[in-house]
Design a protein around this motif. Structure first.
Motif, PDB file in Angstrom:
ATOM      1  N   TYR A 175      -0.102  -5.509   2.785  1.00  0.00           N
ATOM      2  CA  TYR A 175      -1.524  -5.816   2.809  1.00  0.00           C
ATOM      3  C   TYR A 175      -1.736  -7.232   2.304  1.00  0.00           C
ATOM      4  CZ  TYR A 175      -2.454  -0.786   3.167  1.00  0.00           C
ATOM      5  OH  TYR A 175      -2.495   0.515   3.577  1.00  0.00           O
ATOM      6  N   LEU A 211      -8.676  -5.186   0.996  1.00  0.00           N
ATOM      7  CA  LEU A 211      -7.306  -5.292   1.487  1.00  0.00           C
ATOM      8  C   LEU A 211      -7.286  -5.100   2.993  1.00  0.00           C
ATOM      9  CD1 LEU A 211      -6.967  -4.404  -1.593  1.00  0.00           C
ATOM     10  CD2 LEU A 211      -4.730  -3.558  -0.869  1.00  0.00           C
ATOM     11  N   LEU A 229      -4.553  -4.685   6.357  1.00  0.00           N
ATOM     12  CA  LEU A 229      -3.186  -4.300   6.700  1.00  0.00           C
ATOM     13  C   LEU A 229      -2.556  -5.331   7.623  1.00  0.00           C
ATOM     14  CD1 LEU A 229      -1.018  -2.044   6.480  1.00  0.00           C
ATOM     15  CD2 LEU A 229      -2.044  -1.057   8.540  1.00  0.00           C
ATOM     16  N   TYR A 232       3.109  -2.333   9.131  1.00  0.00           N
ATOM     17  CA  TYR A 232       3.598  -1.126   8.482  1.00  0.00           C
ATOM     18  C   TYR A 232       4.810  -0.591   9.225  1.00  0.00           C
ATOM     19  CZ  TYR A 232       0.927   1.494  12.032  1.00  0.00           C
ATOM     20  OH  TYR A 232       0.418   1.988  13.210  1.00  0.00           O
ATOM     21  N   GLN A 283       7.124   3.081   9.559  1.00  0.00           N
ATOM     22  CA  GLN A 283       7.229   4.509   9.233  1.00  0.00           C
ATOM     23  C   GLN A 283       8.668   4.958   9.100  1.00  0.00           C
ATOM     24  OE1 GLN A 283       4.198   7.078  11.276  1.00  0.00           O
ATOM     25  NE2 GLN A 283       3.979   5.274  12.576  1.00  0.00           N
ATOM     26  N   ASP A 305      -3.826  -4.859  11.268  1.00  0.00           N
ATOM     27  CA  ASP A 305      -5.046  -5.492  11.755  1.00  0.00           C
ATOM     28  C   ASP A 305      -4.975  -7.015  11.805  1.00  0.00           C
ATOM     29  OD1 ASP A 305      -6.645  -2.993   9.776  1.00  0.00           O
ATOM     30  OD2 ASP A 305      -6.308  -2.960  11.945  1.00  0.00           O
ATOM     31  N   LEU A 308       0.204  -7.577  -1.155  1.00  0.00           N
ATOM     32  CA  LEU A 308       0.565  -6.313  -1.780  1.00  0.00           C
ATOM     33  C   LEU A 308       1.410  -5.477  -0.836  1.00  0.00           C
ATOM     34  CD1 LEU A 308      -2.896  -5.656  -3.343  1.00  0.00           C
ATOM     35  CD2 LEU A 308      -0.785  -5.751  -4.651  1.00  0.00           C
ATOM     36  N   PRO A 335       4.471   9.891   6.986  1.00  0.00           N
ATOM     37  CA  PRO A 335       3.219  10.464   7.463  1.00  0.00           C
ATOM     38  C   PRO A 335       3.498  11.494   8.545  1.00  0.00           C
ATOM     39  CG  PRO A 335       3.522   8.275   8.381  1.00  0.00           C
ATOM     40  CD  PRO A 335       4.641   8.497   7.410  1.00  0.00           C
ATOM     41  N   LEU A 336       2.889  12.614   8.415  1.00  0.00           N
ATOM     42  CA  LEU A 336       3.041  13.671   9.402  1.00  0.00           C
ATOM     43  C   LEU A 336       1.736  13.815  10.172  1.00  0.00           C
ATOM     44  CD1 LEU A 336       4.733  16.335   7.110  1.00  0.00           C
ATOM     45  CD2 LEU A 336       5.854  14.783   8.719  1.00  0.00           C
ATOM     46  N   ASP A 374      -0.857  11.226   2.910  1.00  0.00           N
ATOM     47  CA  ASP A 374      -0.198  11.123   1.616  1.00  0.00           C
ATOM     48  C   ASP A 374      -0.592   9.832   0.946  1.00  0.00           C
ATOM     49  OD1 ASP A 374       2.975  12.530   0.699  1.00  0.00           O
ATOM     50  OD2 ASP A 374       1.405  11.690  -0.549  1.00  0.00           O
ATOM     51  N   THR A 375      -0.349   9.779  -0.335  1.00  0.00           N
ATOM     52  CA  THR A 375      -0.805   8.672  -1.152  1.00  0.00           C
ATOM     53  C   THR A 375       0.102   7.471  -0.982  1.00  0.00           C
ATOM     54  OG1 THR A 375      -1.638  10.259  -2.754  1.00  0.00           O
ATOM     55  CG2 THR A 375      -1.314   7.991  -3.512  1.00  0.00           C
ATOM     56  N   GLN A 376      -0.495   6.304  -0.948  1.00  0.00           N
ATOM     57  CA  GLN A 376       0.265   5.064  -0.939  1.00  0.00           C
ATOM     58  C   GLN A 376       0.360   4.533  -2.370  1.00  0.00           C
ATOM     59  OE1 GLN A 376      -0.909   2.113   1.951  1.00  0.00           O
ATOM     60  NE2 GLN A 376      -1.087   3.639   3.575  1.00  0.00           N
ATOM     61  N   TYR A 377       1.565   4.082  -2.735  1.00  0.00           N
ATOM     62  CA  TYR A 377       1.819   3.513  -4.051  1.00  0.00           C
ATOM     63  C   TYR A 377       2.088   2.025  -3.890  1.00  0.00           C
ATOM     64  CZ  TYR A 377       2.163   8.352  -5.426  1.00  0.00           C
ATOM     65  OH  TYR A 377       1.881   9.678  -5.639  1.00  0.00           O
ATOM     66  N   PHE A 378       1.481   1.245  -4.753  1.00  0.00           N
ATOM     67  CA  PHE A 378       1.501  -0.195  -4.592  1.00  0.00           C
ATOM     68  C   PHE A 378       2.412  -0.892  -5.591  1.00  0.00           C
ATOM     69  CE2 PHE A 378      -1.797  -1.232  -1.511  1.00  0.00           C
ATOM     70  CZ  PHE A 378      -2.386   0.006  -1.343  1.00  0.00           C
ATOM     71  N   GLY A 379       2.968  -2.034  -5.163  1.00  0.00           N
ATOM     72  CA  GLY A 379       3.693  -2.916  -6.035  1.00  0.00           C
ATOM     73  C   GLY A 379       2.736  -3.827  -6.792  1.00  0.00           C
ATOM     74  N   PHE A 433      -9.914   8.186  -1.290  1.00  0.00           N
ATOM     75  CA  PHE A 433      -9.200   7.710  -2.465  1.00  0.00           C
ATOM     76  C   PHE A 433     -10.058   6.726  -3.251  1.00  0.00           C
ATOM     77  CE2 PHE A 433      -4.991   9.119  -0.945  1.00  0.00           C
ATOM     78  CZ  PHE A 433      -5.206   9.201   0.417  1.00  0.00           C
ATOM     79  N   TYR A 493      -8.889   3.639  -5.858  1.00  0.00           N
ATOM     80  CA  TYR A 493      -7.831   2.868  -6.493  1.00  0.00           C
ATOM     81  C   TYR A 493      -8.457   1.924  -7.510  1.00  0.00           C
ATOM     82  CZ  TYR A 493      -4.180   4.204  -3.119  1.00  0.00           C
ATOM     83  OH  TYR A 493      -3.256   4.897  -2.360  1.00  0.00           O
ATOM     84  N   GLY A 499      -1.194  -5.007  -9.175  1.00  0.00           N
ATOM     85  CA  GLY A 499      -1.377  -4.277  -7.929  1.00  0.00           C
ATOM     86  C   GLY A 499      -2.377  -3.150  -8.113  1.00  0.00           C
ATOM     87  N   LEU A 500      -2.500  -2.321  -7.070  1.00  0.00           N
ATOM     88  CA  LEU A 500      -3.448  -1.215  -7.120  1.00  0.00           C
ATOM     89  C   LEU A 500      -2.779   0.037  -7.669  1.00  0.00           C
ATOM     90  CD1 LEU A 500      -4.856  -3.154  -5.090  1.00  0.00           C
ATOM     91  CD2 LEU A 500      -5.732  -1.120  -3.957  1.00  0.00           C
ATOM     92  N   LEU A 535      -3.426   4.267  -7.971  1.00  0.00           N
ATOM     93  CA  LEU A 535      -4.258   5.380  -7.544  1.00  0.00           C
ATOM     94  C   LEU A 535      -4.985   5.956  -8.739  1.00  0.00           C
ATOM     95  CD1 LEU A 535      -5.085   7.386  -5.297  1.00  0.00           C
ATOM     96  CD2 LEU A 535      -3.217   8.844  -6.103  1.00  0.00           C
ATOM     97  N   LYS A 583      -8.020  11.225  -5.829  1.00  0.00           N
ATOM     98  CA  LYS A 583      -8.153  11.414  -4.390  1.00  0.00           C
ATOM     99  C   LYS A 583      -8.711  12.798  -4.098  1.00  0.00           C
ATOM    100  CE  LYS A 583      -3.542  13.239  -3.283  1.00  0.00           C
ATOM    101  NZ  LYS A 583      -2.298  13.030  -2.480  1.00  0.00           N
ATOM    102  N   TYR A 625      -0.481   6.287   9.847  1.00  0.00           N
ATOM    103  CA  TYR A 625      -1.162   6.576   8.597  1.00  0.00           C
ATOM    104  C   TYR A 625      -1.582   5.256   8.005  1.00  0.00           C
ATOM    105  CZ  TYR A 625      -1.592   7.800   3.672  1.00  0.00           C
ATOM    106  OH  TYR A 625      -2.028   7.950   2.400  1.00  0.00           O
ATOM    107  N   LEU A 678      -4.564   3.091   5.513  1.00  0.00           N
ATOM    108  CA  LEU A 678      -5.691   3.113   4.598  1.00  0.00           C
ATOM    109  C   LEU A 678      -6.707   2.065   5.024  1.00  0.00           C
ATOM    110  CD1 LEU A 678      -4.093   3.390   1.033  1.00  0.00           C
ATOM    111  CD2 LEU A 678      -5.549   5.079   2.166  1.00  0.00           C
ATOM    112  N   PHE A 728      -9.914   0.135   3.408  1.00  0.00           N
ATOM    113  CA  PHE A 728     -10.470  -0.121   2.091  1.00  0.00           C
ATOM    114  C   PHE A 728     -11.893  -0.657   2.154  1.00  0.00           C
ATOM    115  CE2 PHE A 728      -6.989   0.318  -0.918  1.00  0.00           C
ATOM    116  CZ  PHE A 728      -5.873   0.292  -0.111  1.00  0.00           C
TER     117      PHE A 728
END
Lengths: 116, 114
Positions: free
Chosen positions: A35, A43, A45, A48, A50, A59, A90, A97-98, A103-108, B34, B36, B43-44, B46, B49, B100, B102, B104
């Motif tokens: 991002y 943010l 995108l 990405y 998978q 985008d 980021l 993803p199914l 599911d949750t995204q975790y960021f650096g 969500f 954040y 960074g972000l 969570l 949610k 998938y 997000l 924002f």
């Protein structure tokens, strides 16, 4: 501890140069994301992925490139074709993803790129 | 397409005040929602949610309820602390297809004064 690391934290680039931002995760996540964050714009995108060896444009992919040769790594290259690259970048990851599931995204912690 | 609209900041409150940050969304199907939080220079993370209508997400004293009838997911906290000062992002995920992503909102800067 599991998590996402990005390096470097601060990066300076001269106009016309390509630069690569690192993103590594040890969460065993299949999906990874890049991002871009600009003041007042939230943010957006860029790319990405998978699964290993596969990625899709987001985008605002123009002027950026990525690779996904390993599950743990998803480097982003900001090329000289990106007209306004100064921003906070980021990286994020999530479980695979199914269809029909989320599911949750975790960021650096992010990399701040400044073009001089 | 999907979109998220959250109240513009900055929001400035005194410690122990009540917080509401409004968030509304536009999406097809049944998105997950969500909140954040982003602390300065980081960074972000969570915050909470909710994955279906009427679900309430909660964490660290923050709450938000997924209201499908009003397409809203407002963030609330009964008593804010100085340490809550940060930027808060509302986001949605709509995985009706095979990917998938997000989407924002633009973020709301919260400053809590002692």
């Amino acid at each position: 501890d599991g998590g996402i690391t990005q390096s470097p934290k601060y990066l300076f680039r001269k106009e016309g140069q390509n630069v690569t931002l690192s993103c590594e995760q040890n969460l065993n996540h299949d999906a990874m994301y890049w991002y871009r964050q600009d003041p007042g714009q939230g943010l957006r995108l860029i790319y990405y992925s998978q699964i290993v060896n596969d990625f899709q444009k987001g985008d605002i992919a123009e002027g950026y490139s990525v690779s996904r040769e390993k599950k743990e790594s998803f480097p982003l290259t900001v090329t000289s074709a990106q007209k306004n690259p100064t921003a906070f970048y980021l990286c994020a990851s999530s479980k695979a993803p199914l269809r029909g599931a989320t599911d949750t995204q975790y960021f650096g912690p992010g990399t701040r790129l400044t073009v001089l | 397409g999907n979109s998220v609209t959250q109240m513009e900041g900055p929001v400035t409150l005194s410690e122990e005040a009540f917080l509401t940050i409004n968030c509304t969304y536009t999406a097809t199907g049944y998105p997950s929602l969500f909140w954040y939080v982003q602390y300065p220079g980081e960074g972000l993370q969570l915050l909470l949610k909710a994955t279906k209508a009427d679900d309430k997400g909660s964490n660290k004293g923050f709450e938000a309820t997924y209201r499908k009838e009003t397409t809203s997911f407002h963030l609330e906290k009964g008593s804010v602390q100085v340490s809550d000062s940060a930027v808060y992002f509302c986001a949605l995920s709509n995985s009706g297809g095979s990917n998938y992503k997000l989407t924002f909102g633009k973020g709301t800067l919260l400053t809590v004064n002692p």
